[in-house]
Scaffold this motif. Structure first.
Motif, PDB file in Angstrom:
ATOM      1  N   LEU A  26       0.828  -1.196   0.000  1.00  0.00           N
ATOM      2  CA  LEU A  26       0.000   0.000   0.000  1.00  0.00           C
ATOM      3  C   LEU A  26       0.869   1.256   0.000  1.00  0.00           C
ATOM      4  CD1 LEU A  26      -2.712  -0.940   2.647  1.00  0.00           C
ATOM      5  CD2 LEU A  26      -2.998  -0.811   0.173  1.00  0.00           C
ATOM      6  N   GLU A  27       1.987   1.158   0.685  1.00  0.00           N
ATOM      7  CA  GLU A  27       2.896   2.293   0.804  1.00  0.00           C
ATOM      8  C   GLU A  27       4.326   1.772   0.670  1.00  0.00           C
ATOM      9  OE1 GLU A  27       3.762   5.883   3.992  1.00  0.00           O
ATOM     10  OE2 GLU A  27       2.581   4.164   4.616  1.00  0.00           O
ATOM     11  N   THR A  28       5.155   2.491  -0.071  1.00  0.00           N
ATOM     12  CA  THR A  28       6.541   2.072  -0.252  1.00  0.00           C
ATOM     13  C   THR A  28       7.486   3.215   0.100  1.00  0.00           C
ATOM     14  OG1 THR A  28       6.561   2.717  -2.575  1.00  0.00           O
ATOM     15  CG2 THR A  28       5.983   0.415  -2.083  1.00  0.00           C
ATOM     16  N   PHE A  29       8.719   2.866   0.327  1.00  0.00           N
ATOM     17  CA  PHE A  29       9.792   3.803   0.635  1.00  0.00           C
ATOM     18  C   PHE A  29      10.894   3.550  -0.373  1.00  0.00           C
ATOM     19  CE2 PHE A  29      13.828   4.051   3.231  1.00  0.00           C
ATOM     20  CZ  PHE A  29      13.959   5.423   3.153  1.00  0.00           C
ATOM     21  N   ASN A  30      11.285   4.565  -1.130  1.00  0.00           N
ATOM     22  CA  ASN A  30      12.337   4.408  -2.128  1.00  0.00           C
ATOM     23  C   ASN A  30      13.709   4.450  -1.469  1.00  0.00           C
ATOM     24  OD1 ASN A  30      10.541   4.206  -4.246  1.00  0.00           O
ATOM     25  ND2 ASN A  30      10.602   6.385  -4.700  1.00  0.00           N
ATOM     26  N   VAL A  31      14.486   3.398  -1.691  1.00  0.00           N
ATOM     27  CA  VAL A  31      15.849   3.312  -1.180  1.00  0.00           C
ATOM     28  C   VAL A  31      16.776   3.289  -2.387  1.00  0.00           C
ATOM     29  CG1 VAL A  31      17.474   1.927   0.165  1.00  0.00           C
ATOM     30  CG2 VAL A  31      15.065   1.968   0.802  1.00  0.00           C
ATOM     31  N   THR A  32      17.650   4.303  -2.492  1.00  0.00           N
ATOM     32  CA  THR A  32      18.627   4.307  -3.581  1.00  0.00           C
ATOM     33  C   THR A  32      19.830   3.498  -3.133  1.00  0.00           C
ATOM     34  OG1 THR A  32      19.456   6.430  -2.777  1.00  0.00           O
ATOM     35  CG2 THR A  32      17.912   6.490  -4.617  1.00  0.00           C
ATOM     36  N   ILE A  33      20.237   2.567  -3.991  1.00  0.00           N
ATOM     37  CA  ILE A  33      21.294   1.612  -3.658  1.00  0.00           C
ATOM     38  C   ILE A  33      22.385   1.664  -4.712  1.00  0.00           C
ATOM     39  CG2 ILE A  33      21.818  -0.835  -3.334  1.00  0.00           C
ATOM     40  CD1 ILE A  33      18.907  -1.237  -2.501  1.00  0.00           C
ATOM     41  N   THR A  34      23.626   1.587  -4.265  1.00  0.00           N
ATOM     42  CA  THR A  34      24.753   1.389  -5.167  1.00  0.00           C
ATOM     43  C   THR A  34      25.633   0.315  -4.551  1.00  0.00           C
ATOM     44  OG1 THR A  34      26.447   2.480  -6.507  1.00  0.00           O
ATOM     45  CG2 THR A  34      26.312   3.127  -4.182  1.00  0.00           C
ATOM     46  N   THR A  35      26.607  -0.134  -5.294  1.00  0.00           N
ATOM     47  CA  THR A  35      27.473  -1.192  -4.796  1.00  0.00           C
ATOM     48  C   THR A  35      28.873  -1.049  -5.359  1.00  0.00           C
ATOM     49  OG1 THR A  35      27.677  -3.586  -4.501  1.00  0.00           O
ATOM     50  CG2 THR A  35      26.869  -2.814  -6.633  1.00  0.00           C
ATOM     51  N   SER A  36      29.790  -1.646  -4.674  1.00  0.00           N
ATOM     52  CA  SER A  36      31.158  -1.769  -5.138  1.00  0.00           C
ATOM     53  C   SER A  36      31.707  -3.007  -4.447  1.00  0.00           C
ATOM     54  CB  SER A  36      31.958  -0.517  -4.766  1.00  0.00           C
ATOM     55  OG  SER A  36      33.160  -0.497  -5.488  1.00  0.00           O
ATOM     56  N   VAL A  57      24.869   1.554   0.533  1.00  0.00           N
ATOM     57  CA  VAL A  57      25.974   1.033  -0.265  1.00  0.00           C
ATOM     58  C   VAL A  57      26.164  -0.427   0.122  1.00  0.00           C
ATOM     59  CG1 VAL A  57      28.443   1.184  -0.756  1.00  0.00           C
ATOM     60  CG2 VAL A  57      27.129   3.279  -0.400  1.00  0.00           C
ATOM     61  N   LEU A  58      26.072  -1.325  -0.844  1.00  0.00           N
ATOM     62  CA  LEU A  58      26.287  -2.749  -0.609  1.00  0.00           C
ATOM     63  C   LEU A  58      27.748  -3.070  -0.914  1.00  0.00           C
ATOM     64  CD1 LEU A  58      23.106  -4.190  -2.347  1.00  0.00           C
ATOM     65  CD2 LEU A  58      23.403  -3.545   0.057  1.00  0.00           C
ATOM     66  N   GLY A  59      28.410  -3.734   0.006  1.00  0.00           N
ATOM     67  CA  GLY A  59      29.821  -4.045  -0.172  1.00  0.00           C
ATOM     68  C   GLY A  59      30.143  -5.492   0.118  1.00  0.00           C
ATOM     69  N   PRO A  60      30.190  -6.344  -0.908  1.00  0.00           N
ATOM     70  CA  PRO A  60      30.610  -7.730  -0.696  1.00  0.00           C
ATOM     71  C   PRO A  60      32.137  -7.847  -0.778  1.00  0.00           C
ATOM     72  CG  PRO A  60      29.893  -7.460  -2.956  1.00  0.00           C
ATOM     73  CD  PRO A  60      29.697  -6.130  -2.273  1.00  0.00           C
ATOM     74  N   ALA A  61      32.690  -8.761  -0.003  1.00  0.00           N
ATOM     75  CA  ALA A  61      34.133  -8.991  -0.029  1.00  0.00           C
ATOM     76  C   ALA A  61      34.418 -10.432   0.375  1.00  0.00           C
ATOM     77  CB  ALA A  61      34.839  -8.034   0.930  1.00  0.00           C
ATOM     78  N   TYR A  62      35.639 -10.864   0.129  1.00  0.00           N
ATOM     79  CA  TYR A  62      36.091 -12.183   0.583  1.00  0.00           C
ATOM     80  C   TYR A  62      37.576 -12.053   0.894  1.00  0.00           C
ATOM     81  CZ  TYR A  62      36.419 -17.194   1.058  1.00  0.00           C
ATOM     82  OH  TYR A  62      36.597 -18.460   1.570  1.00  0.00           O
ATOM     83  N   LEU A  87      26.490   1.917   4.930  1.00  0.00           N
ATOM     84  CA  LEU A  87      27.215   0.782   4.360  1.00  0.00           C
ATOM     85  C   LEU A  87      26.687  -0.521   4.922  1.00  0.00           C
ATOM     86  CD1 LEU A  87      29.739  -0.437   2.843  1.00  0.00           C
ATOM     87  CD2 LEU A  87      30.944  -0.154   5.021  1.00  0.00           C
ATOM     88  N   LEU A  88      26.442  -1.481   4.050  1.00  0.00           N
ATOM     89  CA  LEU A  88      26.145  -2.857   4.440  1.00  0.00           C
ATOM     90  C   LEU A  88      27.283  -3.700   3.891  1.00  0.00           C
ATOM     91  CD1 LEU A  88      24.398  -5.126   5.567  1.00  0.00           C
ATOM     92  CD2 LEU A  88      23.120  -5.105   3.423  1.00  0.00           C
ATOM     93  N   TRP A  89      28.204  -4.115   4.750  1.00  0.00           N
ATOM     94  CA  TRP A  89      29.438  -4.789   4.363  1.00  0.00           C
ATOM     95  C   TRP A  89      29.367  -6.254   4.749  1.00  0.00           C
ATOM     96  CZ3 TRP A  89      33.501  -3.721   1.465  1.00  0.00           C
ATOM     97  CH2 TRP A  89      34.690  -4.417   1.642  1.00  0.00           C
ATOM     98  N   CYS A  90      29.534  -7.139   3.772  1.00  0.00           N
ATOM     99  CA  CYS A  90      29.477  -8.582   4.023  1.00  0.00           C
ATOM    100  C   CYS A  90      30.749  -9.235   3.501  1.00  0.00           C
ATOM    101  CB  CYS A  90      28.262  -9.200   3.346  1.00  0.00           C
ATOM    102  SG  CYS A  90      26.710  -8.566   3.971  1.00  0.00           S
ATOM    103  N   ASP A  91      31.572  -9.727   4.396  1.00  0.00           N
ATOM    104  CA  ASP A  91      32.840 -10.359   4.037  1.00  0.00           C
ATOM    105  C   ASP A  91      32.760 -11.828   4.425  1.00  0.00           C
ATOM    106  OD1 ASP A  91      35.459 -11.292   3.830  1.00  0.00           O
ATOM    107  OD2 ASP A  91      36.327  -9.433   4.591  1.00  0.00           O
ATOM    108  N   GLY A  92      32.789 -12.709   3.440  1.00  0.00           N
ATOM    109  CA  GLY A  92      32.637 -14.137   3.685  1.00  0.00           C
ATOM    110  C   GLY A  92      33.927 -14.890   3.917  1.00  0.00           C
ATOM    111  N   GLY A  93      35.054 -14.160   4.041  1.00  0.00           N
ATOM    112  CA  GLY A  93      36.330 -14.824   4.294  1.00  0.00           C
ATOM    113  C   GLY A  93      36.385 -15.420   5.692  1.00  0.00           C
ATOM    114  N   ASP A  94      37.384 -16.276   5.930  1.00  0.00           N
ATOM    115  CA  ASP A  94      37.506 -16.949   7.224  1.00  0.00           C
ATOM    116  C   ASP A  94      37.623 -15.973   8.388  1.00  0.00           C
ATOM    117  OD1 ASP A  94      37.295 -19.442   6.088  1.00  0.00           O
ATOM    118  OD2 ASP A  94      39.460 -19.708   5.878  1.00  0.00           O
ATOM    119  N   TYR A  95      38.292 -14.841   8.174  1.00  0.00           N
ATOM    120  CA  TYR A  95      38.439 -13.833   9.233  1.00  0.00           C
ATOM    121  C   TYR A  95      37.760 -12.527   8.837  1.00  0.00           C
ATOM    122  CZ  TYR A  95      41.917 -17.101  10.921  1.00  0.00           C
ATOM    123  OH  TYR A  95      42.542 -18.226  11.362  1.00  0.00           O
TER     124      TYR A  95
END
Length: 158
Positions: A26-36, A57-62, A87-95
């Motif tokens: 019924l109602e939405t909120f616009n979220v502008t997203i970029t990534t690197s 900002v979406l930030g994947p890493a390993y 920033l939403l930072w997700c690093d899937g490396g062991d450490y």
């Protein structure tokens, strides 16, 4: 390895805030997203070419070593802060370090070390400004002008 030639793109995601009984928004909120990704966050002008300020900002890493993970987290946090974004930072490396930071959490909040899933509730500005922060617009040259202004003013006072 070489740097890319084009700036990251901005996408607008319509986040549903309320739904009706048929599960239709019924109602939405616009979220502008970029990534690197990964080491691209080491470049201080990565978001200077964006036409507007991203909300998220979406930030994947390993990463492969804890010192590298800390360094990359700090660089990504700095880039998000310079852009005035979260920033939403997700690093899937062991450490690897994963968490949120920037506009929503200025000091950064490391939620998890190492691979796996996690949940962290954050708030986003409902009326996020679309204009870029001065640093994201002018980059490094803004600081040169500020420093020259301060030095010039100090010299004229004496």
């Amino acid at each position: 390895m070489s740097a890319g030639t084009s700036a990251p793109e901005i996408y607008t995601f319509q986040l549903p805030l309320t739904k009706n009984s048929k599960n239709k928004p019924l109602e939405t909120f616009n979220v502008t997203i970029t990534t690197s990704i990964c080491l691209d966050f080491a470049h201080p002008r990565i978001f200077n070419e964006l036409p507007e300020r991203p909300t998220l900002v979406l930030g994947p890493a390993y990463t492969w070593e804890q010192g590298i993970a800390v360094s990359m987290w700090e660089q990504a946090l700095a880039r998000a802060g310079e852009a005035g974004s979260t920033l939403l930072w997700c690093d899937g490396g062991d450490y690897g370090l994963s968490g949120v930071g920037g506009d929503a959490v200025p000091a950064g909040d490391i939620v998890q070390v190492g691979p796996g899933s996690w949940v962290r509730t954050i708030g986003l500005k409902s009326e996020a400004e679309s204009t870029r922060v001065p640093y994201a617009h002018y980059g490094f040259w803004l600081w040169i002008v500020v420093i020259c202004g301060v030095v010039g003013t100090e010299g004229s006072i004496q």
